[in-house]
Design a protein around this motif. Structure first.
Motif, PDB file in Angstrom:
ATOM      1  N   LYS A 164       8.426  -0.669  -0.567  1.00  0.00           N
ATOM      2  CA  LYS A 164       7.683   0.327   0.211  1.00  0.00           C
ATOM      3  C   LYS A 164       7.238  -0.313   1.509  1.00  0.00           C
ATOM      4  CE  LYS A 164       3.938   3.673  -0.031  1.00  0.00           C
ATOM      5  NZ  LYS A 164       3.815   3.720   1.385  1.00  0.00           N
ATOM      6  N   ASP A 165       7.707   0.261   2.611  1.00  0.00           N
ATOM      7  CA  ASP A 165       7.207  -0.126   3.937  1.00  0.00           C
ATOM      8  C   ASP A 165       6.454   1.093   4.468  1.00  0.00           C
ATOM      9  OD1 ASP A 165       9.462   1.471   4.470  1.00  0.00           O
ATOM     10  OD2 ASP A 165      10.550  -0.101   5.511  1.00  0.00           O
ATOM     11  N   THR A 166       6.953   1.762   5.478  1.00  0.00           N
ATOM     12  CA  THR A 166       6.350   3.022   5.911  1.00  0.00           C
ATOM     13  C   THR A 166       6.834   4.171   5.035  1.00  0.00           C
ATOM     14  OG1 THR A 166       8.123   3.329   7.513  1.00  0.00           O
ATOM     15  CG2 THR A 166       6.104   2.260   8.293  1.00  0.00           C
ATOM     16  N   GLY A 167       7.907   3.930   4.304  1.00  0.00           N
ATOM     17  CA  GLY A 167       8.472   4.863   3.327  1.00  0.00           C
ATOM     18  C   GLY A 167       8.953   4.039   2.144  1.00  0.00           C
ATOM     19  N   TYR A 168       9.982   4.514   1.491  1.00  0.00           N
ATOM     20  CA  TYR A 168      10.571   3.769   0.375  1.00  0.00           C
ATOM     21  C   TYR A 168      12.020   3.452   0.706  1.00  0.00           C
ATOM     22  CZ  TYR A 168       6.543   5.057  -2.441  1.00  0.00           C
ATOM     23  OH  TYR A 168       5.267   5.218  -2.923  1.00  0.00           O
ATOM     24  N   GLY A 184      11.816   7.216   3.052  1.00  0.00           N
ATOM     25  CA  GLY A 184      12.383   6.064   3.750  1.00  0.00           C
ATOM     26  C   GLY A 184      13.439   6.460   4.762  1.00  0.00           C
ATOM     27  N   ASN A 185      13.717   5.524   5.673  1.00  0.00           N
ATOM     28  CA  ASN A 185      14.698   5.757   6.723  1.00  0.00           C
ATOM     29  C   ASN A 185      15.890   4.788   6.653  1.00  0.00           C
ATOM     30  OD1 ASN A 185      13.544   3.398   7.584  1.00  0.00           O
ATOM     31  ND2 ASN A 185      12.716   4.220   9.491  1.00  0.00           N
ATOM     32  N   GLY A 186      15.975   3.972   5.602  1.00  0.00           N
ATOM     33  CA  GLY A 186      17.088   3.041   5.455  1.00  0.00           C
ATOM     34  C   GLY A 186      16.921   1.748   6.225  1.00  0.00           C
ATOM     35  N   ILE A 187      15.734   1.528   6.797  1.00  0.00           N
ATOM     36  CA  ILE A 187      15.448   0.308   7.556  1.00  0.00           C
ATOM     37  C   ILE A 187      14.170  -0.314   6.983  1.00  0.00           C
ATOM     38  CG2 ILE A 187      14.908  -0.665   9.827  1.00  0.00           C
ATOM     39  CD1 ILE A 187      16.260   1.865  11.023  1.00  0.00           C
ATOM     40  N   VAL A 188      14.244  -1.588   6.613  1.00  0.00           N
ATOM     41  CA  VAL A 188      13.052  -2.291   6.135  1.00  0.00           C
ATOM     42  C   VAL A 188      12.245  -2.676   7.367  1.00  0.00           C
ATOM     43  CG1 VAL A 188      12.183  -4.267   4.847  1.00  0.00           C
ATOM     44  CG2 VAL A 188      14.267  -3.113   4.087  1.00  0.00           C
ATOM     45  N   GLU A 189      11.022  -2.107   7.497  1.00  0.00           N
ATOM     46  CA  GLU A 189      10.230  -2.252   8.716  1.00  0.00           C
ATOM     47  C   GLU A 189       8.892  -2.933   8.438  1.00  0.00           C
ATOM     48  OE1 GLU A 189      11.318   1.616  11.264  1.00  0.00           O
ATOM     49  OE2 GLU A 189      10.252   2.054   9.400  1.00  0.00           O
ATOM     50  N   GLU A 247       5.857  -6.115   8.993  1.00  0.00           N
ATOM     51  CA  GLU A 247       5.800  -7.546   8.702  1.00  0.00           C
ATOM     52  C   GLU A 247       5.877  -7.829   7.214  1.00  0.00           C
ATOM     53  OE1 GLU A 247       2.743  -9.786  10.629  1.00  0.00           O
ATOM     54  OE2 GLU A 247       2.856  -8.559  12.432  1.00  0.00           O
ATOM     55  N   THR A 248       5.340  -6.914   6.396  1.00  0.00           N
ATOM     56  CA  THR A 248       5.375  -7.086   4.941  1.00  0.00           C
ATOM     57  C   THR A 248       5.762  -5.771   4.282  1.00  0.00           C
ATOM     58  OG1 THR A 248       3.038  -6.533   4.644  1.00  0.00           O
ATOM     59  CG2 THR A 248       3.579  -8.875   4.960  1.00  0.00           C
ATOM     60  N   VAL A 249       6.264  -5.880   3.051  1.00  0.00           N
ATOM     61  CA  VAL A 249       6.558  -4.707   2.227  1.00  0.00           C
ATOM     62  C   VAL A 249       6.000  -4.961   0.834  1.00  0.00           C
ATOM     63  CG1 VAL A 249       8.638  -4.031   3.481  1.00  0.00           C
ATOM     64  CG2 VAL A 249       8.837  -5.592   1.543  1.00  0.00           C
ATOM     65  N   VAL A 250       5.843  -3.904   0.067  1.00  0.00           N
ATOM     66  CA  VAL A 250       5.415  -4.000  -1.319  1.00  0.00           C
ATOM     67  C   VAL A 250       6.650  -3.817  -2.191  1.00  0.00           C
ATOM     68  CG1 VAL A 250       4.002  -2.951  -3.132  1.00  0.00           C
ATOM     69  CG2 VAL A 250       3.143  -3.070  -0.793  1.00  0.00           C
ATOM     70  N   ILE A 251       6.829  -4.696  -3.171  1.00  0.00           N
ATOM     71  CA  ILE A 251       7.918  -4.490  -4.128  1.00  0.00           C
ATOM     72  C   ILE A 251       7.532  -3.293  -4.980  1.00  0.00           C
ATOM     73  CG2 ILE A 251       9.198  -5.424  -6.071  1.00  0.00           C
ATOM     74  CD1 ILE A 251       8.733  -8.196  -4.935  1.00  0.00           C
TER      75      ILE A 251
END
Length: 112
Positions: A47-51, A84-89, A91-95
């Motif tokens: 999870k970044d701004t989406g999934y 999600g938009n298909g781009i990992v955005e 500085e950090t993400v949650v698994i």
């Protein structure tokens, strides 16, 4: 590395679940997997701004040997899921999840 055990098409995370684990977006995540099914597929969901999810990767498991499976958040392909938009955005993400499925049940891949 986080160890996973695959038994009868169901994954068990050998860690406190549910968990919330933040990682930097330039990380490569590595997992140790072991199981009794010769053909399994795995994917990572973050999870970044989406999934975002990785595509399914076919993994050959053995009950006699641990296998290393890695996901490179910066360079591996991502697929947008839900918002999600298909781009990992960022500085950090949650698994969000580590998904495993038995190819015996899902005839979704030529190797299954």
């Amino acid at each position: 590395m986080i160890p996973l055990l695959m038994v009868a098409g169901i994954s068990s995370l050998l860690y406190d679940y549910p968990f919330s684990y933040n990682v930097k977006t330039n990380s490569t995540l590595m997992f140790l997997v072991k199981g009794t099914n010769a053909n399994v597929q795995m994917r990572l969901s973050v999870k970044d701004t989406g999934y975002e999810q990785s595509p399914w990767h076919t993994v050959t498991l053995s009950e006699d040997d641990w296998q290393v499976v890695s996901f490179d958040l910066l360079n591996d392909e991502a697929e947008g899921w839900i918002t999600g938009n298909g781009i990992v955005e960022g500085e950090t993400v949650v698994i969000e999840g580590i998904h495993m499925r038995s190819c015996r049940r899902h005839r979704c891949h030529p190797l299954c």
